[in-house]
Design a protein around this motif. Structure first.
Motif, short mmCIF file in Angstrom:
data_model
loop_
_atom_site.label_atom_id
_atom_site.label_comp_id
_atom_site.label_asym_id
_atom_site.label_seq_id
_atom_site.Cartn_x
_atom_site.Cartn_y
_atom_site.Cartn_z
N GLY A 61 -9.63 17.06 -6.52
CA GLY A 61 -8.63 16.09 -6.11
C GLY A 61 -7.28 16.70 -5.79
O GLY A 61 -6.39 16.02 -5.27
N ARG A 62 -7.07 17.99 -6.10
CA ARG A 62 -5.79 18.64 -5.81
C ARG A 62 -5.75 19.11 -4.35
O ARG A 62 -6.76 19.53 -3.79
N ILE A 63 -4.56 19.07 -3.79
CA ILE A 63 -4.34 19.53 -2.42
C ILE A 63 -3.55 20.82 -2.47
O ILE A 63 -2.44 20.87 -3.02
N ALA A 64 -4.11 21.89 -1.92
CA ALA A 64 -3.46 23.20 -1.91
C ALA A 64 -3.28 23.68 -0.48
O ALA A 64 -4.11 23.41 0.39
N VAL A 65 -2.20 24.40 -0.27
CA VAL A 65 -1.97 25.08 1.01
C VAL A 65 -1.85 26.57 0.70
O VAL A 65 -1.04 26.98 -0.15
N VAL A 66 -2.64 27.38 1.37
CA VAL A 66 -2.51 28.83 1.26
C VAL A 66 -2.03 29.34 2.61
O VAL A 66 -2.79 29.37 3.58
N HIS A 104 1.09 14.57 0.05
CA HIS A 104 1.77 15.53 -0.83
C HIS A 104 0.98 16.82 -0.89
O HIS A 104 -0.13 16.90 -0.34
N ILE A 105 1.53 17.81 -1.58
CA ILE A 105 0.86 19.08 -1.89
C ILE A 105 0.96 19.31 -3.39
O ILE A 105 2.01 19.08 -3.99
N LEU A 144 8.04 22.46 0.88
CA LEU A 144 8.42 22.11 -0.49
C LEU A 144 8.74 20.62 -0.68
O LEU A 144 8.49 20.09 -1.77
N PRO A 145 9.27 19.92 0.33
CA PRO A 145 9.42 18.47 0.13
C PRO A 145 8.11 17.77 -0.20
O PRO A 145 8.09 16.78 -0.94
N LEU A 146 6.99 18.29 0.29
CA LEU A 146 5.68 17.73 -0.03
C LEU A 146 5.24 18.12 -1.43
O LEU A 146 4.49 17.40 -2.08
N LEU A 147 5.71 19.27 -1.91
CA LEU A 147 5.34 19.73 -3.25
C LEU A 147 6.06 18.92 -4.33
O LEU A 147 5.51 18.70 -5.41
#
Length: 325
Positions: A12-17, A103-104, A155-158
């Motif tokens: 369920g987590r959203i990650a960006v690499v 979000h992230i 970062l605003p999404l984090l």
């Protein structure tokens, strides 16, 4: 408290690499996939004909391959071609994530791309006045500016929800780099700066319930490193033997090298730790986090070349390489 990242821990987590094409970025994306996350894999090397550009390496690895690996390991991989030096492309990435996910949870700044620009050992320790200025400035853009652009837009999404994690992927901890000159003025500046970015951004993120950490792998068995020694991940130890056919022999402490998945599992363990804020603004190594969280590399070992360097190579302790794996 130790928390071992395990299968499904990040469901369920959203990650960006950012910078997920190869090396540490691919290893981190893969480990986040192992833990069940949705991983948005960005970079310049895409299999798509309409991708914005190719990386400076012009190698065969692509972000689509990384995304497929994420999915095969239990997560959901999404490949999005982005040049992180282009603000409009990163802004568009942010808008797409906002529309699709809102979000992230995890942002990993692993953008680099200057491995060839820094040159090989024969070119290290060259004074700035003898270096190619344009190559040096390109190193700064690839290693620092990309991180700043990415953080500005993502970062605003984090911080859209509490608990976000920003990881700055470094080369050397802040303590190590503060005491050692790293290859050249340009390389040295980048590697100091990445650690400092985790510190400064952690200061800004803390009031929003988010955490920033700088993580350095050890001697990374990236695709380029393995190719340099004429081996693969399957038979990498053969690089330690006497070589023939023009292939390079690795130095003895290559025995303490690590797969890219190891630093990835460090990131996944941090992301799964409900008490991860204790690491805010810190600079740590994959080996140190393995001792804290109990995860291993893909072969079941826990290599720690940074501890070996401090205690044996520079500290004078007598020990076997095996004591640090």
């Amino acid at each position: 408290m130790s928390v071992v990242s395990h299968e499904g821990a990040l469901g369920g987590r959203i990650a960006v690499v950012a910078g997920a094409t190869r090396g540490a970025g691919r290893g981190i994306a893969a480990a986040l996939g192992e833990a069940g996350a949705t991983v948005i894999c960005t970079g310049r090397s895409s299999a798509r004909a309409d991708a914005p550009t190719r990386s400076d390496y012009d190698r065969p690895e692509t972000i689509e391959e990384t995304a497929e690996l994420v999915t095969s390991l239990g997560g959901k991989g999404v490949a999005i071609a982005v040049d992180h030096l282009e603000p409009l492309q990163v802004a568009a990435l942010a808008e797409r994530i906002r529309a699709e996910h809102g979000h992230i949870d995890v942002l990993v700044n692993d953008i680099w791309g200057a491995e060839r620009l820094k040159g090989g050992p024969a070119e290290w320790n060259t004074p700035i006045w003898k270096l190619d200025l344009q190559k040096g400035l390109r190193i700064l853009r690839l290693g620092i500016e990309t991180h700043l652009v990415t953080s500005h837009y993502l970062l605003p999404l984090l911080i859209a929800k509490a608990g976000g994690l920003l990881v700055e992927v470094a080369d050397g901890t802040a303590d190590y780099n503060a005491q050692h000159y790293r290859i050249s003025v340009f390389y040295d500046l980048v590697k100091h700066s990445v650690n400092r970015l985790a510190y400064s951004q952690g200061h800004e993120l803390a009031p929003h319930g988010a955490t920033a950490v700088a993580i350095t792998p050890g001697w990374l068995r990236s695709e380029m490193m393995l190719e340099n020694f004429g081996v693969t991940e399957t038979n990498w130890r053969e690089a330690l033997a006497e070589r023939g056919g023009g292939r390079h022999r690795a130095p003895p402490d290559f025995a303490l090298s690590e797969s890219p998945r190891y630093v990835g599992r460090a990131v996944a363990a941090l992301a799964a730790d409900p008490d991860r804020s204790r690491w805010n603004q810190k600079s740590v190594s994959s080996g140190e986090l393995a001792r804290q969280y109990g995860f291993t590399d893909i072969d079941g070992s826990r290599p720690d070349i940074w501890r070996y360097t401090a205690e044996v190579r520079e500290g004078g302790k007598v020990a076997d390489l095996a004591d640090y794996r």
